[in-house]
Design a protein around this motif. Sequence first.
Motif, mmCIF file in Angstrom:
data_model
loop_
_atom_site.group_PDB
_atom_site.id
_atom_site.type_symbol
_atom_site.label_atom_id
_atom_site.label_comp_id
_atom_site.label_asym_id
_atom_site.label_seq_id
_atom_site.Cartn_x
_atom_site.Cartn_y
_atom_site.Cartn_z
ATOM 1 N N MET A 34 44.806 -33.626 16.366
ATOM 2 C CA MET A 34 46.004 -34.088 17.078
ATOM 3 C C MET A 34 47.184 -34.121 16.108
ATOM 4 O O MET A 34 47.067 -34.599 14.995
ATOM 5 N N ALA A 35 48.287 -33.548 16.606
ATOM 6 C CA ALA A 35 49.510 -33.549 15.791
ATOM 7 C C ALA A 35 49.883 -34.984 15.418
ATOM 8 O O ALA A 35 49.375 -35.932 15.988
ATOM 9 N N ILE B 92 51.395 -37.867 15.978
ATOM 10 C CA ILE B 92 52.095 -38.546 17.068
ATOM 11 C C ILE B 92 52.732 -39.838 16.558
ATOM 12 O O ILE B 92 52.058 -40.700 15.999
ATOM 13 N N ASN C 245 56.568 -34.630 17.957
ATOM 14 C CA ASN C 245 55.655 -35.709 17.565
ATOM 15 C C ASN C 245 55.557 -36.805 18.626
ATOM 16 O O ASN C 245 55.250 -37.951 18.332
ATOM 17 N N ALA D 132 53.865 -37.854 22.445
ATOM 18 C CA ALA D 132 52.944 -37.621 23.558
ATOM 19 C C ALA D 132 53.527 -38.317 24.781
ATOM 20 O O ALA D 132 54.105 -39.400 24.665
ATOM 21 N N GLY E 73 55.688 -32.662 22.445
ATOM 22 C CA GLY E 73 54.641 -31.887 21.778
ATOM 23 C C GLY E 73 53.277 -32.019 22.430
ATOM 24 O O GLY E 73 52.485 -31.073 22.439
ATOM 25 N N GLN E 74 52.977 -33.207 22.977
ATOM 26 C CA GLN E 74 51.665 -33.453 23.599
ATOM 27 C C GLN E 74 51.848 -34.024 25.007
ATOM 28 O O GLN E 74 51.872 -35.240 25.188
ATOM 29 N N PHE F 259 50.658 -34.959 28.767
ATOM 30 C CA PHE F 259 49.421 -35.253 29.506
ATOM 31 C C PHE F 259 49.748 -35.462 30.983
ATOM 32 O O PHE F 259 50.716 -36.136 31.323
ATOM 33 N N ASN G 114 47.972 -31.258 29.040
ATOM 34 C CA ASN G 114 46.631 -31.769 28.746
ATOM 35 C C ASN G 114 46.158 -32.681 29.883
ATOM 36 O O ASN G 114 46.951 -33.432 30.439
ATOM 37 N N THR H 83 42.913 -42.470 27.373
ATOM 38 C CA THR H 83 43.317 -41.234 26.677
ATOM 39 C C THR H 83 44.031 -41.554 25.365
ATOM 40 O O THR H 83 43.817 -40.875 24.360
ATOM 41 N N MET I 104 42.955 -40.477 21.651
ATOM 42 C CA MET I 104 43.931 -39.730 20.857
ATOM 43 C C MET I 104 44.107 -40.324 19.465
ATOM 44 O O MET I 104 44.238 -39.615 18.477
#
Length: 267
Positions: free
Chosen positions: A1-2, A4, A215, A217, A233-234, A236, A248, A262, A266
Amino acid sequence: MANIQLIATDLDGTFLSDDKSFDKALFRVVLDKLKNKNIQLAIATGVHQERINVLLADFLDEGMAYVTNNGARVTNADGQLIYERTMALPILLRVQQLLIDFPVKPSRGLVYSTDDTAYIPSEYAHITLQTHRRYFKKVIIFDDVSEIKAPILKVTMNWQNFDETQFYDVARQALGDSVHITETGTGAIDIVAAGVNKAIGLKMLADNLGISMANIAAFGDGENDLEMLMAVGQPFIMPDASITGPFNPVSADNNHAGVLKTILDMI
């Protein structure tokens, strides 16, 4: 995972279960873990601050940031207002006229809102009053929008058993680029100032914190989350979301603490 540094979540249909509750004990665990890892949590929602204060009453001193009214208002974890975009009177007059002309009246109400006050047209007072007393500090009835002197962040109209996309299409044609119109996925339409959405609000918060959008989510489920999900970037998406995209999956739905579970996976 980047790496975050900030997590943003929508409320209705995402963080909150259908009955507007959430797992408080699990939320407490998640908040502690986020603090330990120095990750900021932001609530990114279509609703106004006063409603959040009611829903999240036990957690208001936890240092969360808020992107409210679909991005029209942003406060950081210190409670500083860092961004606000309100709607000018000429725009409000056009919205009012559009609703007068539209043949199917919003059967579940019409509200012009500031961050703590609901301004309700007198013809809608009988259907809108009760539902909004709980979520607004003040409710003010008016006859014409020109009477409103406070800065309006958002206009919300809500139908029961009506395909609100019909109004959406008419409003897009009538108002064009002078506003941003979004479906909430709950039978309601929100109108905010032009150029306002959750992605814009989240970017203002990220800039304030010195964080890159890569960076971040974000969690969402509806039309008014789309810009935000595309910008981070992330991204969901909830299992029963009304939108699709390269996002995601969340491990469980909103009635089974999907967002919180989640986040735990993460971090």
